[in-house]
Enzyme design. Structure first.
Site, PDB file in Angstrom:
ATOM      1  N   ARG A 320       0.830  -1.211   0.000  1.00 61.97           N
ATOM      2  CA  ARG A 320       0.000   0.000   0.000  1.00 61.97           C
ATOM      3  C   ARG A 320       0.863   1.258   0.000  1.00 61.97           C
ATOM      4  NH1 ARG A 320      -5.565   1.671   1.197  1.00 61.97           N
ATOM      5  NH2 ARG A 320      -6.238  -0.507   1.299  1.00 61.97           N
ATOM      6  N   PHE A 354      -2.168   2.303   6.951  1.00 64.27           N
ATOM      7  CA  PHE A 354      -1.676   0.995   6.508  1.00 64.27           C
ATOM      8  C   PHE A 354      -0.605   1.113   5.426  1.00 64.27           C
ATOM      9  CE2 PHE A 354      -2.186  -3.398   4.916  1.00 64.27           C
ATOM     10  CZ  PHE A 354      -2.323  -4.078   6.105  1.00 64.27           C
ATOM     11  N   THR A 450      -6.582  -4.552   0.046  1.00 66.67           N
ATOM     12  CA  THR A 450      -5.859  -5.028  -1.134  1.00 66.67           C
ATOM     13  C   THR A 450      -5.857  -6.553  -1.207  1.00 66.67           C
ATOM     14  OG1 THR A 450      -3.802  -4.763   0.114  1.00 66.67           O
ATOM     15  CG2 THR A 450      -4.426  -2.976  -1.366  1.00 66.67           C
ATOM     16  N   GLU A 721      -9.287   6.514   7.550  1.00 65.22           N
ATOM     17  CA  GLU A 721      -7.861   6.685   7.267  1.00 65.22           C
ATOM     18  C   GLU A 721      -7.505   7.897   6.408  1.00 65.22           C
ATOM     19  OE1 GLU A 721      -5.925   2.325   7.100  1.00 65.22           O
ATOM     20  OE2 GLU A 721      -7.686   2.573   5.829  1.00 65.22           O
TER      21      GLU A 721
END
Length: 768
Positions: A320, A354, A450, A721
């Site tokens: 990520r 993340f 993901t 986030e």
């Protein structure tokens, strides 16, 4: 039961957080507040005092002789596997067996009648080690030839090397990006209660109940159906309770079955911080090619990550980071590489964003470098390089919902950016001790796990014969307001007052195989799953009402507090009571999976994200060049949450995320000594931002004109986030203030976090 004539559902979305009053009055029950079963005993971990070494001896004589001690658990006492790795690599033991791989690794657990007895007895154990060489940071690990903890990733589009070679201008740099401790107010804690046969019930503070169930089952060598995991709420998580709680739940469960008594484990804050993973530190080597107008032509970069001793979630985190290395900007030719390096430190893990923040901030560093090289305002360079719809990301997903130009225009107008920047330049021209900086930075953040299979959720709704509703879903509440939002969705679906709905604890007994509440997907996934369950029950009720009140099915309507049929408005209670008597099924399990997403990691291509969330922030700071200290004078934010499910909760999330992001980049510093011991392991040595560190003026506005182009719940967008990265505006503003010392001839090139010490050193360097 009574219904208000105005439904406090999504139409009136300022509904208060369901636990707000409980939080502020101290009546909210967390795991440590639950009634303790009779005969409860306590476990406490014994941690290694060696960064890398072979265990040559373990003596528990004094430990076992300590008052109240019932016994000691080591790797040899585990009925099943000695592993809590979340990725199938079997590289994360419950207890170290032959080797220790970081200072603070759990080696054993003491079980005693009281927590104090267990804690004190653990300190009496004698563990002997044969010390071995160790490497703590990613560059040292690379130079020592350490392997990767997981497979690296390369993202490539076009020919970055060829484009770089022909670019009119090029800049190379190295950027050190620090980690961050989660510092959740409620630490790690688990309480296990043994049942008959193989059964055990775990009450635990976790973002991922199904993973706890899976891990405990494997460590106990029992089927998953024998393990029940319950979560009512957490006192914060931020990713630190996505995998890191596995260890504590497993130790409690093993001890509970071994002694056939309920067991609680709760480490001190120091041991919690030493033994659990953090945000990944990165060292990034980057090169950017650009033209004389500031257009980016090529980007090449290597992301070296401090992953720790095991893989944990380092694979998807470092992936990520690369996914967000472009942030909001189009790179015509690009190649990005991750290096998830094994280090002799605690295994780093999920943290809000993340890995995304560690990608985004590098994009902003490159923009800053270009601006200073050309003598331009970095905001001008940002605008020039924004994605246009149809352009491809480095992972070949097209950008189709770009709204940043409108956000930029609205924000610069609202906060009078250009006049304020000129005022900052004029102030700094006086060459005083206090220097100012201002920066406007954007964020484009991809929403979805993901790992494609995690993009699913379940729910369970019961409508009882009195018209009250029980709601359960697979998400977990950690203060972010997820339960409130999902309850609002159900209230609107039934057009009933939200007070009818009881939000029950998350439990693996009701909704199985759930995903972690992470990746900002809690409302997206669980909201849709709850809506699916509600729509199933509504369909049955519509059929029943149409038959009972002799109305065409397509004319049956749910209206506030009633169901309208054949010219009659029948009270909701009355319909439900009649449906029960007619044997209508008033329960449903809902399910949702995110459409359209796919990802081929081997080729680095696909559509890993369902959509993007956008936002921008302008921050202004004042820096004392004699001490390196600074304050955030003002911040203005416009953030995109689509059609907000609850503006009050969403604004709270944006404010909290911004401050946490700014803390990561300014005051939160992790530091290991030359023995490999983490020394910033308590509030006395690790500084999180305080209320006094927030911007003096803090304006947060939702882009209320935005609507998600994809079919999400009520066309909303995730909020957990994305706004975290808006804190980068503070870091960039500090860099500008420091660069004024050298008359802006070069950027400050601060590594993160920009602690006062680092700021002062940069000031002195530029003065020299």
């Amino acid at each position: 039961m009574k219904d208000d004539t105005t439904i406090r559902g999504l139409a009136h979305s300022e509904t208060a957080h369901d636990s707000a009053i409980k939080h502020v009055t101290g009546r909210a029950d967390y795991t440590d507040d639950l009634p303790e079963p009779q005969g409860l005993i306590h476990a406490y971990l014994g941690l290694s005092e060696c960064a890398h070494g072979r265990i040559t001896g373990m003596d528990f004589t004094d430990t076992l002789a300590h008052p109240g001690v019932l016994g000691v658990l080591t790797a040899a006492d585990l009925p099943g596997v000695n592993d809590v790795s979340p990725n199938g690599k079997h590289d994360d033991p419950v207890f170290a067996q032959d080797h220790v791989l970081f200072w603070g690794q759990p080696v054993f657990a003491v079980v005693a009648e009281s927590r104090d007895q267990a804690r004190r007895a653990a300190q009496k154990a004698q563990i002997e080690y044969e010390a071995l060489p160790f490497a703590l940071d990613p560059i040292a690990a690379r130079d020592a030839g350490h392997d990767y903890v997981t497979d690296p990733l390369t993202l490539r589009r076009g020919d970055a090397r060829a484009a770089m070679a022909t670019a009119p201008r090029r800049i190379k740099g190295r950027f050190g990006i620090g980690g961050q401790d989660h510092f959740y107010l409620e630490g790690q804690i688990a309480m296990a209660v043994p049942g008959e046969d193989e059964d055990v019930v775990i009450n635990v503070s976790t973002q991922h109940p199904s993973e706890v169930q899976h891990m405990v089952a494997h460590v106990l060598d029992v089927p998953s159906h024998s393990v029940v995991v319950n979560v009512r709420r957490m006192g914060g998580g931020f990713g630190g309770k996505e995998t890191q709680m596995n260890l504590f739940a497993c130790v409690a469960a093993v001890a509970a079955k071994r002694w056939n008594r309920a067991v609680k484990i709760r480490p001190d804050r120091d041991d919690d911080m030493i033994a659990t993973g953090k945000r990944h530190d990165f060292v990034v080597d980057y090169e950017v090619g650009f033209d004389d107008d500031g257009h980016i032509l090529a980007v090449d970069g290597d992301w070296y990550a401090r992953c720790g001793f095991s893989a944990d979630l380092s694979g998807p985190v470092t992936d990520r980071a690369l996914f967000h290395a472009d942030n909001a900007y189009f790179y015509p030719d690009v190649e990005l590489r991750s290096h998830p390096l094994r280090t002799h430190t605690v295994s780093n893990t999920a943290f809000r964003g993340f890995g995304g923040p560690q990608g985004v901030i590098v994009a902003e560093r490159m923009i800053e470098e270009i601006a200073y090289a050309l003598g331009r305002d970095p905001y001008e360079i940002r605008r020039k390089n924004l994605y246009r719809n149809g352009q491809l990301t480095p992972y070949h997903q097209p950008v189709e919902d770009q709204i940043l130009p409108r956000i930029f225009q609205e924000l610069e107008t609202d906060c009078d950016y250009h006049a304020r920047r000129q005022a900052v330049l004029d102030w700094n021209a006086k060459a005083g001790v206090i220097r100012k900086g201002i920066a406007l930075t954007p964020v484009k953040f991809g929403i979805s796990f993901t790992a494609t299979w995690f993009n699913q959720a379940g729910s369970l709704i019961h409508v009882y014969s009195d018209g009250s509703i029980s709601l359960n879903h697979g998400g977990t509440e950690m203060g972010q307001g997820l339960n409130t939002k999902v309850a609002q969705i159900v209230a609107e679906a039934f057009q009933c007052d939200i007070s009818r709905i009881k939000i029950t604890r998350t439990t693996t007994e009701k909704v199985p195989n759930t995903s972690a509440t992470a990746a900002s997907s809690g409302s997206d996934l669980n909201g849709m799953a709850a809506l699916d369950a509600a729509e199933q029950i509504k369909a049955r009720l519509i059929d029943f009402v149409a038959e009972r009140w002799q109305a065409p099915r397509d004319e049956v309507r749910f209206i506030p507090g009633h169901i309208r049929a054949g010219g009659q408005d029948v009270p909701f209670d009355e319909v439900i009571a009649a449906a029960y008597m007619a044997r209508i099924h008033l329960s449903a399990a809902g399910f949702y999976k995110t459409p359209k997403i796919h990802w081929d990691r081997a080729t680095g291509r696909g559509r890993p994200f369902y959509y993007f969330a956008y936002g921008a922030a302008v921050s202004e700071v004042s820096v004392d060049t004699l001490t390196g200290e600074y304050v955030i004078d003002r911040t203005d934010v416009i953030h995109d949450v689509g059609r907000s499910l609850n503006p009050a909760i969403d604004k709270g999330q944006i404010e909290g995320a911004f401050v946490q992001g700014a803390g990561w980049l300014t005051c939160e510093e992790l530091w290991w000594d030359d023995k490999g011991q983490l020394r910033t392991h308590a509030p006395s040595t690790y500084k999180i931002p305080l209320a006094s560190d927030r911007p003096r003026v803090f304006n947060v506005k939702l882009a209320d004109w935005s609507e998600n182009a994809e079919r999400t719940i009520k066309r909303s967008k995730a909020v957990g986030e994305p706004p975290f990265m808006l804190g980068i505006s503070v870091f960039e503003a500090i860099n500008m203030a420091v660069a004024s010392i050298g008359d802006y001839r070069e950027p400050a090139r601060l590594d993160a976090p920009a602690t006062p010490e680092r700021v002062l050193m940069a000031v002195n360097r530029l003065r020299g």
